[in-house]
Design a protein around this motif. Sequence first.
Motif, short mmCIF file in Angstrom:
data_model
loop_
_atom_site.label_atom_id
_atom_site.label_comp_id
_atom_site.label_asym_id
_atom_site.label_seq_id
_atom_site.Cartn_x
_atom_site.Cartn_y
_atom_site.Cartn_z
N VAL A 107 0.64 -1.10 0.01
CA VAL A 107 -0.18 0.03 -0.05
C VAL A 107 0.85 1.28 -0.03
N ASP A 108 0.90 1.80 -1.08
CA ASP A 108 1.91 3.07 -1.33
C ASP A 108 3.48 2.71 -0.95
N ARG A 109 3.64 1.42 -0.92
CA ARG A 109 5.02 0.94 -0.76
C ARG A 109 5.80 1.61 0.40
N ILE A 110 5.13 1.55 1.61
CA ILE A 110 5.54 2.26 2.72
C ILE A 110 6.20 1.04 3.47
N SER A 134 9.49 4.96 9.72
CA SER A 134 8.51 4.86 8.51
C SER A 134 9.45 5.40 7.43
N SER A 135 9.27 4.82 6.25
CA SER A 135 9.80 5.20 5.02
C SER A 135 9.00 4.80 3.58
N THR A 136 9.26 5.81 2.89
CA THR A 136 8.37 6.04 1.65
C THR A 136 9.38 6.41 0.54
N PRO A 137 8.83 6.09 -0.64
CA PRO A 137 9.77 6.32 -1.97
C PRO A 137 9.94 7.89 -1.86
N ALA A 138 11.13 8.42 -2.55
CA ALA A 138 11.37 9.89 -2.64
C ALA A 138 11.79 10.23 -4.09
N HIS A 139 11.75 11.18 -4.35
CA HIS A 139 12.25 11.90 -5.74
C HIS A 139 13.18 12.74 -5.81
N THR A 140 13.49 13.16 -4.39
CA THR A 140 14.56 14.22 -4.37
C THR A 140 15.08 14.13 -3.19
N THR A 153 -11.94 9.13 5.84
CA THR A 153 -10.98 8.75 4.89
C THR A 153 -10.08 9.63 4.13
N HIS A 154 -9.05 9.41 3.68
CA HIS A 154 -8.29 10.25 2.66
C HIS A 154 -7.84 9.58 1.55
N ASP A 155 -8.62 9.43 0.59
CA ASP A 155 -8.41 8.51 -0.65
C ASP A 155 -7.20 8.79 -1.39
N ARG A 156 -6.42 9.88 -1.05
CA ARG A 156 -5.29 10.10 -1.71
C ARG A 156 -3.65 9.76 -0.96
N ARG A 157 -4.33 9.23 0.37
CA ARG A 157 -3.04 8.81 1.05
C ARG A 157 -3.34 7.51 1.98
N MET A 158 -2.61 6.64 2.33
CA MET A 158 -2.80 5.62 3.21
C MET A 158 -2.04 6.10 4.53
#
Length: 278
Positions: free
Chosen positions: A43-46, A129-135, A197-202
């Motif tokens: 789920v969102d690669r967390i 907690s770690s999430t994918p990053a772009h910069t 709920t927040h459909d744009r975030r887990m």
Amino acid sequence: MMEVKYAVHPDDYKHYTTEILRKHFLVEKIFVKNEANLIYSHVDRIIFGGIMPVNKNIELNNMLNELKSEYFLERREMGVINIGADGIVTIDGTDYYLKSKDGLYIGMGAKDIQFKSIDQERPAKFYVSSTPAHTSYPTVKIEISKANPVELGSLQTSNERTIYQYVHPAVCKSCQLLMGMTILKEGSVWNTMPCHTHDRRMEVYFYFDMDDDTRVFHFMGEPQETRHIVVANEQAVISPSWSIHAGVGTKNYAFIWSMAGENQDFEDMDLIDVRNLK
């Protein structure tokens, strides 16, 4: 050790027994002595979990098979909150001393990350907690006094609480990770209600500061198809974007929340009228 948990469709979860519900959404053991005990959620690669050094240093770069990367934060960012005794996080040779409830944001590109306790008789407990990053953004130590406090709720509605925003635009820059800690005041047991709920975030909830006989009834599911999971101290629940996430305890408690997804707008949520819950 890194456990992998896969995403679940809301139509499927409706048919789960208590045992299967707990298998897919609950993490019963977060902290293991002298280990980094992490969960990779699709789920969102967390990635989240506990790091508990006792009498040795713990480093992250020995768990790279699931990431297929040269080092852990090659394409990721990370947040850390220490809920144990004093500890040190060493990032590429720089030491960051974290007391209880101190936090840390670690930007993408940090290569050598090690965790250790000051006193092995009183070990640190680093929740991460770690999430994918772009910069890459700068690493920032975030003491609880530097976190952004938000007072919500009331004693009359049994949800008087302080939300401490650690990894948040009001405190430091991050790519998509949001992370903070909520502490309920004595006499309050609901961590939020009405729920949303927040459909744009887990989101992941990690519950702690609970007595052995205290339990939180964590509610999840679509608003018209709710279920609950009984949660004990230092356990975590995965909340997909389609799910509500609210809990009520047998006593007040604290929890760390982490979010990943489309945006970083803390107010981006769809409130659910209590009268519409089923």
